[in-house]
Scaffold this motif. Structure first.
Motif, PDB file in Angstrom:
ATOM      1  N   GLN A 151       5.886  12.456  -5.177  1.00 62.31           N
ATOM      2  CA  GLN A 151       6.260  11.241  -4.452  1.00 62.31           C
ATOM      3  C   GLN A 151       7.100  11.571  -3.220  1.00 62.31           C
ATOM      4  N   ILE A 152       7.976  12.556  -3.343  1.00 61.95           N
ATOM      5  CA  ILE A 152       8.779  12.973  -2.188  1.00 61.95           C
ATOM      6  C   ILE A 152       7.891  13.607  -1.121  1.00 61.95           C
ATOM      7  N   GLU A 153       6.863  14.329  -1.545  1.00 64.43           N
ATOM      8  CA  GLU A 153       5.897  14.862  -0.578  1.00 64.43           C
ATOM      9  C   GLU A 153       5.284  13.734   0.246  1.00 64.43           C
ATOM     10  N   VAL A 206      15.075   4.218  -2.108  1.00 62.04           N
ATOM     11  CA  VAL A 206      13.684   3.968  -2.506  1.00 62.04           C
ATOM     12  C   VAL A 206      13.411   4.283  -3.974  1.00 62.04           C
ATOM     13  N   GLY A 207      14.391   4.727  -4.743  1.00 61.83           N
ATOM     14  CA  GLY A 207      14.203   5.064  -6.141  1.00 61.83           C
ATOM     15  C   GLY A 207      14.777   6.442  -6.425  1.00 61.83           C
ATOM     16  N   PHE A 216       7.592   5.127  -5.903  1.00 65.32           N
ATOM     17  CA  PHE A 216       6.377   5.176  -6.713  1.00 65.32           C
ATOM     18  C   PHE A 216       5.188   4.540  -5.996  1.00 65.32           C
ATOM     19  N   SER A 217       5.444   3.549  -5.173  1.00 75.36           N
ATOM     20  CA  SER A 217       4.379   2.843  -4.461  1.00 75.36           C
ATOM     21  C   SER A 217       3.566   3.798  -3.594  1.00 75.36           C
ATOM     22  N   LYS A 244       2.917   9.233 -14.382  1.00 72.07           N
ATOM     23  CA  LYS A 244       2.747   9.120 -12.932  1.00 72.07           C
ATOM     24  C   LYS A 244       4.036   8.655 -12.263  1.00 72.07           C
ATOM     25  N   VAL A 245       4.724   7.716 -12.891  1.00 70.65           N
ATOM     26  CA  VAL A 245       5.976   7.210 -12.318  1.00 70.65           C
ATOM     27  C   VAL A 245       6.995   8.332 -12.166  1.00 70.65           C
TER      28      VAL A 245
END
Length: 313
Positions: free
Chosen positions: A162-164, A10-11, A79-80, A155-156
C-alpha cells in the motif's frame, strides 16, 4: 477560494491513528476536521464517505482556524485503490502520515474493532483469518457488514504494498511512516519526529494518554440494534426529532456507551496463529523495511509474546 486540506493521516486502522489525530490537533499550527474520518477520496467505498462532492468536503473545514495545516484523518485511504491518487490530484503538495503495526497485532485489534462495529460476525480470530478467501469471493459476509473488502484481512494488512502505491503519487519527502511498536515506547520522540516532518515548532506537548481504548459489547444483540437500527426505529427517531425540534437525539449513543465495556480479551491470538500471520506477510514486510531502510526489530516474534493489545489505537 477556501483552503484545501494539506495533511492526511491515511491509515492504517488500529495502528494509533486516532491517538495521533488527538495529539496533533492540539498543536496551534494543526487543525483537523471535526468529523475525524471524512473518507471523501474513498469513492471505491461509497458507504464510508461523509461528503459526496468537493464542495461538501471543503465545507467540513470551513470553521477551522487559519492554521498551517488542515488535516483529514481517514484510516481507509491507505487501503483504498484510488484514494491516494485522488488526494494527489486534489492537493499534490499535501503531507502524508502513515502508521503501521506488526501484522498479527494489527489483525487482532482490527478484527476486534470490526466485531464491535458489527461488520464482522465471526468472533473467532482464527476462523476470521481462514475465511479471507471466501470473503474475497463474496461468501460468508454478515448482513450488517458495510464493506465486504474490509473483511479481507490478508489484503488490508499489506502495508508495504500500500505504501508503494502512495509513492506512485507523492515524493518520499512528503511521506512519513511511523511504526506503532516504536512510537509507543517513546511517544515524545515520535511527536518531535512528526513535527519536524511537518516543519512546525515543538510545543513541548507530553500528555500522551491512551486514546480510543478497545471496547466490546456487553450485549451483542443490543449492540447490533444500536449500530444497525431497523428502518422502523430510524423513522421513529426522525419523527421525534421533528416534534422536539432537535438535530440529534443522542439516545442511541448514550445507550451504546452504557452497553460497552473495556475489551481486555486477547481474541485467542495464539503463538501458532501469530507465526502463521507473520509468515504470510513476510514478503510485504521486506517491501516495507526496504522503504524504511532498516529492520523493524520490534516485529520479531520474540517481541510482545503475551498476545495482549495495546491501549493506544
Amino acid at each position: 477560494m477556501k483552503r484545501k486540506p494539506n495533511l492526511f493521516i491515511v491509515g492504517a486502522p488500529k495502528c494509533g491513528t486516532t491517538a495521533w489525530y488527538e495529539y496533533l490537533r492540539r498543536h496551534k499550527d494543526i487543525s483537523f476536521s471535526t468529523a475525524k474520518e471524512p473518507h471523501y477520496f474513498c469513492s471505491d467505498f461509497p458507504g464510508f464517505r461523509w461528503a459526496k462532492t468537493e464542495a461538501e468536503y471543503i465545507q467540513l473545514f470551513s470553521s477551522l482556524p487559519d492554521t498551517k495545516y488542515l488535516g483529514d484523518a481517514s484510516i481507509m485511504y491507505l487501503f483504498s485503490d484510488i484514494a491516494c491518487q485522488k488526494i494527489a490530484e486534489f492537493n499534490p503538495e499535501a503531507k502524508i502520515l502513515i502508521f503501521v503495526r506488526r501484522y498479527d497485532k494489527f489483525f487482532q485489534s482490527y478484527h476486534a474493532q470490526l466485531v464491535l462495529m458489527h461488520d464482522e460476525s465471526e468472533l473467532s480470530l482464527e476462523q476470521a483469518w481462514r475465511l479471507c478467501d471466501e470473503r474475497a469471493a463474496g461468501r460468508k459476509i454478515s448482513k450488517t457488514c458495510r464493506e465486504r473488502s474490509f473483511l479481507n484481512y490478508q489484503k488490508v494488512g499489506c502495508f508495504g504494498r500500500q505504501i508503494e502505491r502512495v509513492r506512485q503519487h507523492f515524493p518520499s519527502e512528503q511521506i512519513k511512516v511511523i511504526v506503532f511498536e516504536e512510537w509507543i515506547k517513546d511517544p515524545s520522540s515520535a511527536y518531535s519526529e512528526i513535527l519536524n516532518f511537518l516543519g512546525v515548532q515543538n510545543d513541548g506537548f507530553a500528555d500522551f494518554r491512551a486514546i480510543n481504548e478497545k471496547r466490546r459489547d456487553r450485549n451483542r444483540v443490543l449492540g447490533r440494534i444500536l449500530y444497525r437500527p431497523p428502518r422502523l426505529l430510524l423513522s421513529l427517531a426522525k419523527v421525534l426529532k421533528r416534534l422536539l425540534r432537535l438535530k440529534r437525539l443522542n439516545v442511541a449513543q448514550r445507550i451504546r456507551d452504557l452497553n460497552q465495556a473495556k475489551n481486555t480479551q486477547n481474541n485467542n491470538l495464539t503463538h501458532d496463529l501469530s507465526m502463521e500471520i507473520v509468515d504470510h506477510f513476510s514478503e510485504d514486510r521486506k517491501i516495507l523495511e526496504a522503504y524504511l531502510g532498516r529492520t523493524i526489530v520490534e516485529w520479531d516474534l520474540t517481541a510482545c509474546e503475551d498476545g495482549s493489545m495495546s491501549s493506544f489505537e
